[in-house]
Design an enzyme around this catalytic site. Structure first.
Site, PDB file in Angstrom:
ATOM      1  N   TYR A   1      85.327  71.582  12.967  1.00  0.00           N
ATOM      2  CA  TYR A   1      86.340  72.345  13.987  1.00  0.00           C
ATOM      3  C   TYR A   1      86.858  71.451  14.614  1.00  0.00           C
ATOM      4  O   TYR A   1      88.366  71.652  14.587  1.00  0.00           O
ATOM      5  CB  TYR A   1      85.772  73.206  14.591  1.00  0.00           C
ATOM      6  CG  TYR A   1      86.265  75.150  13.871  1.00  0.00           C
ATOM      7  CD1 TYR A   1      85.077  75.240  13.083  1.00  0.00           C
ATOM      8  CD2 TYR A   1      86.802  75.436  14.752  1.00  0.00           C
ATOM      9  CE1 TYR A   1      85.069  76.277  12.563  1.00  0.00           C
ATOM     10  CE2 TYR A   1      86.686  77.009  13.992  1.00  0.00           C
ATOM     11  CZ  TYR A   1      85.608  77.446  12.763  1.00  0.00           C
ATOM     12  OH  TYR A   1      85.682  78.698  12.589  1.00  0.00           O
TER      13      TYR A   1
ATOM     14  N   ASP B   1      70.749  80.787   9.828  1.00  0.00           N
ATOM     15  CA  ASP B   1      69.922  82.090   8.602  1.00  0.00           C
ATOM     16  C   ASP B   1      69.711  83.247   9.327  1.00  0.00           C
ATOM     17  O   ASP B   1      70.191  84.360   9.184  1.00  0.00           O
ATOM     18  CB  ASP B   1      70.413  81.729   7.273  1.00  0.00           C
ATOM     19  CG  ASP B   1      69.654  80.462   7.028  1.00  0.00           C
ATOM     20  OD1 ASP B   1      70.141  79.111   6.609  1.00  0.00           O
ATOM     21  OD2 ASP B   1      67.916  81.294   7.141  1.00  0.00           O
TER      22      ASP B   1
ATOM     23  N   ASP C   1      81.306  80.737  15.505  1.00  0.00           N
ATOM     24  CA  ASP C   1      82.351  80.919  15.161  1.00  0.00           C
ATOM     25  C   ASP C   1      81.832  82.572  14.645  1.00  0.00           C
ATOM     26  O   ASP C   1      81.918  83.744  14.856  1.00  0.00           O
ATOM     27  CB  ASP C   1      83.361  80.791  13.968  1.00  0.00           C
ATOM     28  CG  ASP C   1      84.625  80.880  14.299  1.00  0.00           C
ATOM     29  OD1 ASP C   1      85.375  81.981  14.577  1.00  0.00           O
ATOM     30  OD2 ASP C   1      85.132  81.128  12.784  1.00  0.00           O
TER      31      ASP C   1
ATOM     32  N   LYS D   1      71.052  74.507  11.985  1.00  0.00           N
ATOM     33  CA  LYS D   1      71.199  74.837  10.414  1.00  0.00           C
ATOM     34  C   LYS D   1      70.738  73.246  10.080  1.00  0.00           C
ATOM     35  O   LYS D   1      71.085  72.121   9.420  1.00  0.00           O
ATOM     36  CB  LYS D   1      72.576  74.380  10.151  1.00  0.00           C
ATOM     37  CG  LYS D   1      72.224  74.412   8.547  1.00  0.00           C
ATOM     38  CD  LYS D   1      71.690  76.565   7.832  1.00  0.00           C
ATOM     39  CE  LYS D   1      71.784  76.725   6.270  1.00  0.00           C
ATOM     40  NZ  LYS D   1      70.320  77.465   6.072  1.00  0.00           N
TER      41      LYS D   1
END
Ligand code: NAD
Length: 417
Positions: free
Chosen positions: A161, A284, A308, A231
């Protein structure tokens, strides 16, 4: 002195201690930005509800001296056509520490990408804080929305970002690709022609200042756990490092010890004596778990992009997209804000839901340590929704509900406070 900002008389400033805790006087000056579009509808209702909660909780012992500051379209009227974000608006937020704002139009054309992004960057507001809780009666797509009760700490300044990217086929993109191939030995760019490139910075300092805020929040509000969502199985040196640096901070700064040999850690909340577990989960898996076992999570610390997705997914689970509050917080400065935009087609109609901004004010009261007033805002909101007296966005989803205007919903909150 300020040019257009009128500083209220007989009031005091919030100040910050060396350890970043706040000194909140009984009559602090708090700057607010009305906001564009529906800002004219929701901001007065937020001010009224907040004042009423403070009065009910503390009589005249405490009050807020509201000080209007300007940003967005209103600023261009007050300061001149190109003044979307006057320097003194930023100065006022720095000087008075805590502020609250309505939504802002993103100027079309010109140099500014988004006023919200510019505000965050100028004031280095590196935490985006979003509480997610269900109010009884709010229509939700899940069976047990009451099990979701989390506070998300999303890193605001790093990750992909940060906007470090180059357009496919540009000279710069080609240059970066050539550098990666020739100097860094990268062979895995599948299609080097016509390829955009983005870079994802994640630093130890950026991670640890975010995780520190999340853990401190868990301590102050007696929450049972802080979960690092990442992640890191795929992106080891950015997302994986976020997890490692998070655990390291928990150990070094808060005295956390490995739990059953790690990697989870545990420490005793110095304020309450309760245990706080610091754990991690792959992003996930987390998105599955928030549907299946949401009650196992409370405070969440995560990177910008994950945050987000997670914020929106969780807000949807509790039916709260229209009433989701937020805050952008830096080392000491905090700006509370509705999470929706300016909804221009409803501007000035006294129609939309002021709940998002009102719950942002509730976060602000809690941040100030005025928890009794914050609790009254929650009671009022809960009561108004349970009585099925709501604005159009909820009314159309709730059988037998009574349709209220924006200002009337504010009055319903007062009635149930
Ligand atoms: P939006 O959030 O303004 O509106 C989308 C739709 O959501 C509206 O048409 C309305 O149906 C609904 N909605 C929004 N707020 C509501 C409320 N309080 N009560 C009931 N319904 C509500 O998003 P957009 O139309 O994409 O953006 C409009 C403008 O707002 C743009 O200029 C955008 O850049 C800006 N924006 C600002 C912020 C901010 O200041 N934080 C955030 C998002 C968008």
């Amino acid at each position: 002195g300020y040019q257009k900002i009128k500083v209220p008389a007989d009031s005091d400033k919030i100040t910050v201690n060396a350890d970043l805790s706040l000194n909140v006087p009984n009559h602090p000056i708090i700057p607010y930005i009305e906001g564009d579009g529906i800002g004219v509808d929701i901001t007065p209702v937020m001010l009224k509800v907040t004042d009423a909660a403070i009065e009910k909780a503390y009589g005249n012992k405490r009050s807020i001296a509201w000080m209007e500051i300007f940003c967005g379209e209103k600023s261009t009227k007050v300061y001149g056509p190109d003044e979307w974000m006057p320097e003194e608006t930023l100065e006022a937020l720095r000087e008075y520490i805590i502020g609250i704002k309505g939504p802002l139009t993103t100027p079309v054309g010109g140099g500014i990408r988004s006023l919200n992004v510019a505000l965050r960057q100028e004031l280095d507001l590196y935490v985006c804080q979003r509480p997610v809780r269900w109010f009884k009666g709010v229509p939700s797509p899940v069976h047990c929305p009451e099990k979701t009760n989390m506070v998300i700490f999303r890193e605001n300044s790093e990750d992909i970002y940060a906007g470090i990217e180059w357009q496919a086929d540009s000279d710069d993109a080609k240059k970066v690709i050539r550098f990666l191939q020739e100097e860094m030995g990268v062979t895995k760019i599948r299609f080097p022609e016509g390829c955009g490139i983005g870079i994802k910075p994640v630093s130890k300092e950026g991670t640890q200042r975010l995780v520190r805020k999340a853990i401190q929040y868990a301590i102050d509000n007696d929450h049972p756990s802080v979960t690092l969502v990442h992640k890191g199985n795929i992106m080891k040196f950015t997302e994986g490092a976020f997890k490692d640096w998070g655990y390291e901070l928990a150990a070094e700064r808060f005295g956390a010890e490995p739990l059953d040999g790690g990697p989870w850690h545990v420490f005793t909340n110095p304020k309450t004596g309760n245990e706080i577990i610091v754990k991690d989960v792959i992003a996930d898996a987390f998105l599955q778990q928030i549907l299946m076992r949401p009650d196992e999570y409370s405070v969440i610390a995560t990177l910008n992009l994950n945050g987000d997705y997670i914020s929106d997914a969780l807000a949807a689970e509790v039916g709260g997209i229209g009433i989701a509050p937020g805050a952008n917080i830096g080392g000491s400065v905090a700006v509370f804000e509705a999470t929706h935009g300016t909804a221009p087609k409803y501007a000035g109609q006294d129609k939309v839901n002021p709940g998002s901004l009102i719950l942002s004010a509730e976060m602000m009261l809690r941040h100030m340590g005025w928890t009794e007033a914050a609790d009254l805002v929650i009671n009022g909101m809960q009561g108004a929704i349970e009585a099925k007296t709501v604005t159009y966005d909820f009314e159309r989803l709730m059988p037998d509900a009574t349709l209220l205007r924006c200002s009337e919903f504010g009055d319903a909150i007062l009635k149930h406070m």
